[in-house]
Design a protein around this motif. Structure first.
Motif, PDB file in Angstrom:
ATOM      1  N   TYR A  58     -45.576 -41.588   4.661  1.00 54.99           N
ATOM      2  CA  TYR A  58     -45.576 -42.997   4.268  1.00 54.99           C
ATOM      3  C   TYR A  58     -46.967 -43.588   4.038  1.00 54.99           C
ATOM      4  CZ  TYR A  58     -40.610 -43.197   5.263  1.00 54.99           C
ATOM      5  OH  TYR A  58     -39.251 -42.979   5.239  1.00 54.99           O
ATOM      6  N   VAL A  59     -48.026 -42.934   4.475  1.00 59.05           N
ATOM      7  CA  VAL A  59     -49.368 -43.482   4.279  1.00 59.05           C
ATOM      8  C   VAL A  59     -49.819 -43.182   2.853  1.00 59.05           C
ATOM      9  CG1 VAL A  59     -51.757 -43.506   5.096  1.00 59.05           C
ATOM     10  CG2 VAL A  59     -49.882 -43.122   6.717  1.00 59.05           C
ATOM     11  N   GLU A  60     -50.151 -44.227   2.100  1.00 56.58           N
ATOM     12  CA  GLU A  60     -50.514 -44.055   0.694  1.00 56.58           C
ATOM     13  C   GLU A  60     -51.960 -44.461   0.409  1.00 56.58           C
ATOM     14  OE1 GLU A  60     -47.645 -46.369  -1.393  1.00 56.58           O
ATOM     15  OE2 GLU A  60     -46.017 -44.899  -1.140  1.00 56.58           O
ATOM     16  N   GLU A  61     -52.648 -45.017   1.403  1.00 56.01           N
ATOM     17  CA  GLU A  61     -54.038 -45.431   1.219  1.00 56.01           C
ATOM     18  C   GLU A  61     -54.958 -44.542   2.056  1.00 56.01           C
ATOM     19  OE1 GLU A  61     -54.640 -49.613   1.840  1.00 56.01           O
ATOM     20  OE2 GLU A  61     -52.571 -50.075   1.268  1.00 56.01           O
ATOM     21  N   PRO A  62     -56.205 -44.360   1.638  1.00 52.13           N
ATOM     22  CA  PRO A  62     -57.144 -43.522   2.408  1.00 52.13           C
ATOM     23  C   PRO A  62     -57.341 -44.054   3.823  1.00 52.13           C
ATOM     24  CG  PRO A  62     -58.006 -43.979   0.208  1.00 52.13           C
ATOM     25  CD  PRO A  62     -56.803 -44.849   0.373  1.00 52.13           C
ATOM     26  N   THR A  63     -57.448 -43.140   4.776  1.00 52.92           N
ATOM     27  CA  THR A  63     -57.681 -43.522   6.171  1.00 52.92           C
ATOM     28  C   THR A  63     -59.071 -43.106   6.661  1.00 52.92           C
ATOM     29  OG1 THR A  63     -56.662 -41.464   6.955  1.00 52.92           O
ATOM     30  CG2 THR A  63     -55.225 -43.388   6.716  1.00 52.92           C
ATOM     31  N   ARG A  64     -59.753 -42.293   5.878  1.00 50.12           N
ATOM     32  CA  ARG A  64     -61.155 -41.946   6.162  1.00 50.12           C
ATOM     33  C   ARG A  64     -61.827 -41.584   4.852  1.00 50.12           C
ATOM     34  NH1 ARG A  64     -64.650 -37.665   7.263  1.00 50.12           N
ATOM     35  NH2 ARG A  64     -66.177 -38.100   8.928  1.00 50.12           N
ATOM     36  N   GLY A  65     -62.810 -42.382   4.459  1.00 51.29           N
ATOM     37  CA  GLY A  65     -63.416 -42.173   3.152  1.00 51.29           C
ATOM     38  C   GLY A  65     -62.384 -42.378   2.056  1.00 51.29           C
ATOM     39  N   GLN A  66     -62.218 -41.375   1.216  1.00 52.99           N
ATOM     40  CA  GLN A  66     -61.214 -41.430   0.148  1.00 52.99           C
ATOM     41  C   GLN A  66     -60.023 -40.508   0.421  1.00 52.99           C
ATOM     42  OE1 GLN A  66     -61.428 -43.637  -2.417  1.00 52.99           O
ATOM     43  NE2 GLN A  66     -63.237 -44.356  -1.278  1.00 52.99           N
ATOM     44  N   ALA A  67     -59.918 -40.019   1.656  1.00 53.05           N
ATOM     45  CA  ALA A  67     -58.875 -39.053   1.992  1.00 53.05           C
ATOM     46  C   ALA A  67     -57.824 -39.673   2.905  1.00 53.05           C
ATOM     47  CB  ALA A  67     -59.480 -37.826   2.659  1.00 53.05           C
ATOM     48  N   ILE A  68     -56.599 -39.192   2.755  1.00 54.13           N
ATOM     49  CA  ILE A  68     -55.502 -39.582   3.647  1.00 54.13           C
ATOM     50  C   ILE A  68     -55.376 -38.485   4.698  1.00 54.13           C
ATOM     51  CG2 ILE A  68     -53.043 -40.162   3.822  1.00 54.13           C
ATOM     52  CD1 ILE A  68     -53.096 -40.986   0.894  1.00 54.13           C
ATOM     53  N   LEU A  69     -56.114 -38.654   5.793  1.00 51.30           N
ATOM     54  CA  LEU A  69     -56.102 -37.653   6.858  1.00 51.30           C
ATOM     55  C   LEU A  69     -55.068 -37.969   7.938  1.00 51.30           C
ATOM     56  CD1 LEU A  69     -59.942 -37.099   7.374  1.00 51.30           C
ATOM     57  CD2 LEU A  69     -58.388 -35.955   5.777  1.00 51.30           C
ATOM     58  N   ASP A  70     -54.691 -39.236   8.032  1.00 53.44           N
ATOM     59  CA  ASP A  70     -53.733 -39.677   9.053  1.00 53.44           C
ATOM     60  C   ASP A  70     -52.367 -39.886   8.400  1.00 53.44           C
ATOM     61  OD1 ASP A  70     -55.690 -40.440  11.470  1.00 53.44           O
ATOM     62  OD2 ASP A  70     -56.594 -41.084   9.585  1.00 53.44           O
ATOM     63  N   TRP A  71     -51.358 -39.235   8.940  1.00 51.71           N
ATOM     64  CA  TRP A  71     -50.026 -39.249   8.335  1.00 51.71           C
ATOM     65  C   TRP A  71     -49.020 -39.949   9.238  1.00 51.71           C
ATOM     66  CZ3 TRP A  71     -49.688 -33.225   7.389  1.00 51.71           C
ATOM     67  CH2 TRP A  71     -50.746 -32.838   6.568  1.00 51.71           C
ATOM     68  N   VAL A  72     -47.994 -40.497   8.594  1.00 55.34           N
ATOM     69  CA  VAL A  72     -46.804 -40.990   9.294  1.00 55.34           C
ATOM     70  C   VAL A  72     -45.606 -40.345   8.606  1.00 55.34           C
ATOM     71  CG1 VAL A  72     -45.376 -42.978   9.881  1.00 55.34           C
ATOM     72  CG2 VAL A  72     -47.861 -43.177   9.961  1.00 55.34           C
ATOM     73  N   LEU A  73     -44.929 -39.454   9.314  1.00 60.85           N
ATOM     74  CA  LEU A  73     -43.814 -38.685   8.765  1.00 60.85           C
ATOM     75  C   LEU A  73     -42.503 -39.130   9.404  1.00 60.85           C
ATOM     76  CD1 LEU A  73     -45.531 -35.203   9.150  1.00 60.85           C
ATOM     77  CD2 LEU A  73     -45.409 -36.521   7.037  1.00 60.85           C
TER      78      LEU A  73
END
Length: 304
Positions: free
Chosen positions: A101-116
């Motif tokens: 469900y996470v669609e925006e970057p969470t560190r820099g330009q990467a989506i490293l943190d997920w919600v499944l």
């Protein structure tokens, strides 16, 4: 919320993984397994395999919400990994019918943190906030709906059309109230009268039982959304069987379409509620109340 019990599930956690698993259960019996996982940036494949094993185990037990810092650079828009390990994680997520469900970057330009999550509509109101304190990761805030949509009740309704009111009047005329109520206080007289009327009601007015069991449908869950979810699952099965790139592309396209329909359906439903608030304020406040339910605190942890 005090009605929600939380039980630590140590049987899911493996020694090589930094994770915590908790089973939430509300007063209606709805159960949701919630897990928090951390994968260090330079983890070995053994650690990755253990995390995937925990995810599979959690999904096999029913409804699951899994969150954490996975430190993997997956292209979620196109469902593509840049390494063999990332592709393995994608396959694990697809096998569990999980949505990310996470669609925006969470560190820099990467989506490293997920919600499944493996159940549509359970995760809502997800927002990526700024970092907390000195952290270099953005905060991810979201809600898990823990109110029960399951309705299982028996309603007893008086069948007044088939009531024998003539017989009830005749029986009432035979009662000598002076003798029955003599020497009683006002409260006791009222209780005696009420008990007698209840007895006559049971004798002369039948009841019919209305059973209702099932799961209340979400108002935004239209036929189009249901068909799209089904099509997404069929597309995944086909791509999994064939392994062809074009079939995987069809699956990703259908997955994006399904997420778009769900998001648009929720927005349209909320706009409709807001537009009709003057003529149907009950539906509006009922919806607001349901959205607030998940914002309550969780009760004390209990050991299983």
């Amino acid at each position: 919320k005090e009605e929600i019990n939380a039980i630590v599930r140590r049987d899911i956690s493996l020694d090589t993984v930094e994770s915590v698993w908790v089973k939430l259960r509300n007063s209606q019996g709805q159960k949701t397994l919630v897990g928090v996982v951390y994968r260090p940036p330079s983890s070995s494949r053994k650690v990755g395999d253990s995390i995937k094993q925990e995810i599979r185990d959690a999904c096999s037990k029913g409804t699951a919400v899994i969150m954490g810092d996975f430190n993997l650079h997956i292209d979620w828009a196109n469902q593509i990994g840049s390494s063999a390990e990332e592709e393995d994680f994608l396959e694990c997520i697809r096998d569990g019918f999980l949505n990310q469900y996470v669609e925006e970057p969470t560190r820099g330009q990467a989506i490293l943190d997920w919600v499944l999550c493996n159940e549509e509509g359970l995760v809502s109101d997800l927002v990526v906030q700024g970092p907390l304190g000195n952290s270099d990761h953005n905060m991810v805030e979201f809600c898990i709906r823990m109110e029960s949509d399951t309705v299982n009740s028996e309603t007893r309704v008086l069948n007044l059309k088939k009531g024998d009111f003539e017989g009830m009047r005749w029986e009432l005329a035979r009662i000598d109230w002076q003798i029955i109520l003599k020497g009683l206080t006002v409260e006791m007289q009222w209780q005696r009268f009420k008990d007698r009327m209840d007895e006559l009601q049971k004798l002369f007015i039948p009841v019919w039982r209305k059973n209702k069991t099932g799961k209340a449908a979400q108002p935004w869950l239209t036929r189009e959304v249901k068909d799209s979810v089904k099509a997404k699952e069929e597309a995944y099965k086909l791509a999994r069987r064939s392994g062809k790139p074009e079939d995987w592309e069809k699956f990703r396209t259908q997955q994006r379409r399904t997420k778009g329909l769900i998001k648009r359906g929720k927005i349209e439903h909320e706009r409709k509620l807001a537009g009709n608030i003057k003529t149907d304020c009950k539906s509006f406040f009922r919806y607001v109340k349901r959205k607030r339910i998940v914002k309550m605190n969780v009760g004390l942890l209990q050991s299983e």
